[in-house]
Structure formats: structure tokens, C-alpha cells
Design an enzyme around this catalytic site. Structure first.
Site, PDB file in Angstrom:
ATOM      1  N   HIS A  52      52.913  34.720  43.869  1.00 37.27           N
ATOM      2  CA  HIS A  52      52.451  35.229  42.581  1.00 37.27           C
ATOM      3  C   HIS A  52      51.647  36.506  42.844  1.00 37.27           C
ATOM      4  CE1 HIS A  52      50.574  35.652  38.767  1.00 37.27           C
ATOM      5  NE2 HIS A  52      49.414  35.119  39.107  1.00 37.27           N
ATOM      6  N   ASN A  65      49.082  41.810  37.317  1.00 36.90           N
ATOM      7  CA  ASN A  65      49.368  40.374  37.184  1.00 36.90           C
ATOM      8  C   ASN A  65      50.172  40.153  35.900  1.00 36.90           C
ATOM      9  OD1 ASN A  65      49.359  37.621  36.816  1.00 36.90           O
ATOM     10  ND2 ASN A  65      47.195  37.353  37.324  1.00 36.90           N
ATOM     11  N   CYS A  98      50.150  31.339  34.930  1.00 40.75           N
ATOM     12  CA  CYS A  98      50.653  32.093  36.090  1.00 40.75           C
ATOM     13  C   CYS A  98      51.567  31.257  36.995  1.00 40.75           C
ATOM     14  CB  CYS A  98      49.487  32.649  36.897  1.00 40.75           C
ATOM     15  SG  CYS A  98      48.535  33.856  35.978  1.00 40.75           S
TER      16      CYS A  98
HETATM   17  O1  UT7 Z   1      46.798  34.624  38.332  1.00 39.30           O
HETATM   18  C1  UT7 Z   1      45.658  33.879  38.554  1.00 39.30           C
HETATM   19  C2  UT7 Z   1      44.611  34.468  37.751  1.00 39.30           C
HETATM   20  N1  UT7 Z   1      43.745  35.405  38.274  1.00 39.30           N
HETATM   21  C3  UT7 Z   1      43.430  35.713  39.529  1.00 39.30           C
HETATM   22  O2  UT7 Z   1      43.992  35.345  40.498  1.00 39.30           O
HETATM   23  C4  UT7 Z   1      42.231  36.593  39.674  1.00 39.30           C
HETATM   24  C5  UT7 Z   1      41.268  36.069  40.681  1.00 39.30           C
HETATM   25  N2  UT7 Z   1      40.103  36.898  40.871  1.00 39.30           N
HETATM   26  C6  UT7 Z   1      40.166  38.169  41.322  1.00 39.30           C
HETATM   27  O3  UT7 Z   1      41.230  38.725  41.539  1.00 39.30           O
HETATM   28  C7  UT7 Z   1      38.843  38.885  41.614  1.00 39.30           C
HETATM   29  O4  UT7 Z   1      37.780  37.962  41.526  1.00 39.30           O
HETATM   30  C8  UT7 Z   1      38.581  40.065  40.649  1.00 39.30           C
HETATM   31  C9  UT7 Z   1      39.551  41.213  40.969  1.00 39.30           C
HETATM   32  C10 UT7 Z   1      38.732  39.606  39.210  1.00 39.30           C
HETATM   33  C11 UT7 Z   1      37.154  40.590  40.850  1.00 39.30           C
HETATM   34  O5  UT7 Z   1      36.895  40.873  42.194  1.00 39.30           O
HETATM   35  P1  UT7 Z   1      35.530  40.363  42.876  1.00 39.30           P
HETATM   36  O6  UT7 Z   1      35.496  40.933  44.225  1.00 39.30           O
HETATM   37  O7  UT7 Z   1      35.516  38.859  42.747  1.00 39.30           O
HETATM   38  O8  UT7 Z   1      34.430  41.068  41.986  1.00 39.30           O
HETATM   39  P2  UT7 Z   1      33.282  40.410  41.078  1.00 39.30           P
HETATM   40  O9  UT7 Z   1      33.876  39.681  39.943  1.00 39.30           O
HETATM   41  O10 UT7 Z   1      32.333  39.702  41.957  1.00 39.30           O
HETATM   42  O11 UT7 Z   1      32.587  41.712  40.525  1.00 39.30           O
HETATM   43  C12 UT7 Z   1      31.851  42.591  41.376  1.00 39.30           C
HETATM   44  C13 UT7 Z   1      31.161  43.639  40.529  1.00 39.30           C
HETATM   45  C14 UT7 Z   1      30.359  43.032  39.366  1.00 39.30           C
HETATM   46  O12 UT7 Z   1      29.194  43.807  39.241  1.00 39.30           O
HETATM   47  P3  UT7 Z   1      27.786  43.243  39.772  1.00 39.30           P
HETATM   48  O13 UT7 Z   1      27.562  41.961  39.030  1.00 39.30           O
HETATM   49  O14 UT7 Z   1      27.981  43.041  41.251  1.00 39.30           O
HETATM   50  O15 UT7 Z   1      26.845  44.336  39.428  1.00 39.30           O
HETATM   51  C15 UT7 Z   1      31.241  43.268  38.163  1.00 39.30           C
HETATM   52  O16 UT7 Z   1      30.523  43.397  36.968  1.00 39.30           O
HETATM   53  O17 UT7 Z   1      32.159  44.487  39.916  1.00 39.30           O
HETATM   54  C16 UT7 Z   1      31.909  44.572  38.508  1.00 39.30           C
HETATM   55  N3  UT7 Z   1      33.184  44.765  37.821  1.00 39.30           N
HETATM   56  C17 UT7 Z   1      33.773  45.955  37.713  1.00 39.30           C
HETATM   57  N4  UT7 Z   1      33.422  47.182  38.138  1.00 39.30           N
HETATM   58  C18 UT7 Z   1      34.262  48.198  37.864  1.00 39.30           C
HETATM   59  C19 UT7 Z   1      33.977  43.825  37.243  1.00 39.30           C
HETATM   60  N5  UT7 Z   1      35.072  44.396  36.734  1.00 39.30           N
HETATM   61  C20 UT7 Z   1      34.982  45.718  37.023  1.00 39.30           C
HETATM   62  C21 UT7 Z   1      35.820  46.823  36.785  1.00 39.30           C
HETATM   63  N6  UT7 Z   1      35.433  48.042  37.226  1.00 39.30           N
HETATM   64  N7  UT7 Z   1      37.011  46.710  36.148  1.00 39.30           N
END
Ligand code: UT7
Length: 325
Positions: A252, A282, A115
């Protein structure tokens, strides 16, 4: 010895025709439009057609940049292409783009910083131009992440997309700070200790397969804001500027929350922040030039405007480029 600077002559971008909306994804994995918008700000992403490769996206973005700059392909003597999704393991996709543009002079190579690829590519091209090794560089970020996604993994497949953007830099005499145009500061960093947080589980030397993207999203998020604000501050420190001096912040495009938090931490006012993540997700190395092109084509940028480009991604790698348009 004369001092040289790298001045932007034009930019362009390309997104594949096919889009996948959050509602489309609801039918593919256990997710909702509401979750995706709330957590990432993404509403849709573009996906390359069958037989459409990273080099095709890159070539279209490059052609748009050449038109914008009023140049011919033959005016280019360096192509630096950032991608983590090359057409082939080798040769470099940059060389394929060079061929597709009909260029047989100069040289072309790929940069792999995921990225952060576009800020790495800009920094590299700037160094070659200032070193007198080339006169005009095409700097491209192009990706087909749809090809390395695990489409059954809801934690990753909803976040990424395909796309490309390009910028043309020219070596001109004079110091960028004094002349009022050009690249003024570049800051690059990397730390391989974070590999497991964002990587692809395949490769020619390890598995002899392409592999799929794996990410501990929360872990990446935790580091992102601190890392990018750190390199941006290093650009401010090097040039004696502050957030107040910036006209545009072109980050980004990974996640709206990361962009908002970084801008807030630095004190950059929201009207200077460019956000296009909603419309293409992204696109890794493609995201900064896609956002930049949308800003420039909106007609709001004036010559001499101060811009900050920044990114963070797999490796980890991160970096920032400050330039005067
Ligand atoms: O370019 C650089 C690379 N990437 C990034 O910059 C990404 C960086 N990270 C992020 O953008 C965020 O961490 C995410 C968008 C990936 C996730 O957001 P979050 O607020 O950190 O959510 P989380 O990973 O803590 O997930 C919360 C809940 C989980 O369920 P439990 O464990 O709380 O029951 C996940 O399993 O959301 C669940 N979950 C989803 N639910 C519905 C994860 N993916 C999904 C989904 N739809 N697609």
C-alpha cells in the site's frame, strides 16, 4: 471435487488528469515541499475533475485491465470494488461500474475496508472463484479521497489523492502452489479499537453528512509496520516461503518511510520494492493496483513471479495477499 485457483489475467489503472504538486499546496496551507517529501515521500497527487466520480475512475481502470487481459466486459461475471468513497450511499459503486461496462449478468458489490480494501477485495474474489460461484472477477480499488479531505487541515490534505486500479482473476483448475500461478495465501485482520486514529467524522446513520477524514498520523504510523509485517509473515508461514523467495513487494502506498521500514524489517531487498507514492500520494484502496500496474507495464514481471501485496488502514484493517503472477 476439483480444486480451483484464482489466476491473474491482466491489470489496469487510471489517474485523473489534474495534479496538485507540493508547491501548489504551499499556497493553500502552512506546509512545504521539503516537509511533505521528507515525512511521506509524496511529490504530487491527482484529483478527479468536477463531475468525475469514483465509478468513472474504476470503469477506466477496469477497461484498461480488460484490454491488457484481451477480454470483453461480457467475459466478467463478478465485480468486487473496494472503496471508502462510493458515488452514493447506495447502490454500490460496483453495480454502477457493472452498468457502465454494459454487463447485465453475474453480480457486483462493494467492499469497505479503507486502505486495506484491495487486499480484502482480492481475498473475497478469490474465495468466490475457488468456491465456484463465478468464473472471472474484476477486482477494483477506486477512490476519490479529494472529496472527503478537509483542505484546510495540513496534517491530512497533503497525503491523499484520487485514483483507481483493477485486476482480473479467473478460476482455473489445479492447486496454485503446484501449477505455478495464482493466489497462494490471503491473510486479513481488523481491530475496531483503533477507530479514533483514522476515521471520517460523518456518515448516513450518524450525521447525515459525508464528513471529513481525520487522522492521528503518528499513531497510525506507530502501528503500521508491526501490523503489516505480521500478516506478511503469516503468508510466509502458511506457504513455507521466506522474503528471499519474493520477486516483488507491492505495498500500500501511504508513506515511503512505512514501506522502507516494513521491507527492511522483513529483509526484502530494495530492488524488489515497488514505490509509486511519490506520484499519486495515498489513494487508499486504489494504491496497490496502481503500483502493481506500473510494475507490470514496466515489463519486468515474468510468469510465475512471486508477489506480496499488503495494506493497513482505517478500522484498523490490515492484510496481505501472496500470489504467483
Ligand atoms: O493508509 C494508512 C493511513 N495513513 C498512514 O499510513 C499515515 C501514517 N502516518 C504518517 O504517514 C506520518 O505520521 C505523517 C506523514 C502523517 C506525519 O509524519 P510524522 O513524522 O509522524 O510527523 P508528526 O505528525 O509528528 O508531525 C511533526 C510536526 C508537527 O509539528 P510539532 O507538533 O512538532 O510542532 C506537525 O504539526 O510537523 C507538523 N506538521 C506539518 N508541518 C508542515 C504536520 N503536518 C504538516 C505539514 N506541513 N503538512
Amino acid at each position: 471435487m476439483k480444486s480451483l485457483r484464482s489466476v491473474v489475467l491482466g491489470c489496469g489503472s487510471y489517474l485523473p488528469e489534474k495534479t496538485i504538486t507540493n508547491h501548489d499546496l504551499e499556497k493553500m496551507v502552512d506546509t512545504t515541499d521539503e516537509w511533505i517529501v521528507q515525512r511521506s515521500g509524496i511529490r504530487e497527487r491527482h484529483v478527479a475533475a468536477e463531475g468525475e466520480y469514483t465509478s468513472d475512475l474504476a470503469t477506466k481502470a477496469a477497461q484498461a485491465a480488460l484490454v491488457h487481459a484481451g477480454l470483453e466486459a461480457s467475459d466478467i461475471d463478478l465485480i468486487v470494488l473496494a472503496t471508502a468513497t462510493p458515488d452514493h450511499t447506495f447502490p454500490a459503486t460496483a453495480v454502477e461500474v457493472q452498468r457502465k461496462l454494459g454487463i447485465t449478468h453475474g453480480f457486483a458489490f462493494d467492499i469497505q475496508a479503507v486502505c486495506s480494501g484491495f487486499v480484502y477485495a482480492m481475498t473475497t474474489a478469490d474465495a468466490y472463484l475457488r468456491g465456484g460461484m463465478a468464473k472471472r472477477a474484476l477486482v477494483i480499488g477506486a477512490e476519490t479521497f479529494s472529496r472527503i479531505l478537509d483542505w484546510s487541515d495540513r496534517t491530512t490534505c497533503v497525503l491523499f489523492g484520487d485514483g483507481a486500479g483493477a485486476v482480473i482473476l479467473e478460476a482455473q483448475e489445479g492447486d496454485a502452489a503446484e501449477c505455478g500461478r495464482g493466489v497462494v495465501s490471503c491473510q486479513l485482520r481488523s481491530d475496531g479499537n483503533h477507530k479514533e486514529k483514522l476515521y471520517v467524522d460523518g456518515g448516513p446513520s450518524t450525521t447525515q453528512t459525508t464528513g471529513h477524514l481525520r487522522m492521528q498520523g503518528k499513531e497510525v504510523f506507530k502501528h503500521a509496520v508491526g501490523m503489516v509485517t505480521d500478516v506478511i509473515q503469516a503468508c510466509f508461514d502458511e506457504t513455507g516461503t521466506t522474503a528471499e523467495d519474493l520477486n516483488w513487494f507491492v505495498p500500500h502506498q501511504a508513506n515511503k518511510r512505512i514501506i522502507d521500514a516494513s521491507a527492511k524489517k522483513l529483509g526484502i531487498s530494495p530492488e524488489k520494492v515497488i514505490q509509486t507514492v511519490a506520484y499519486h500520494g495515498n489513494t487508499s484502496a486504489g494504491s496497490i493496483p496502481l503500483a502493481l500496474d506500473s510494475l507490470v507495464k514496466s515489463g519486468r514481471v515474468k510468469e510465475g513471479d512471486l508477489m506480496m501485496l499488503e495494506a493497513m488502514g482505517g478500522g484498523f484493517t490490515w492484510g496481505a495477499v501472496m500470489l504467483r503472477w
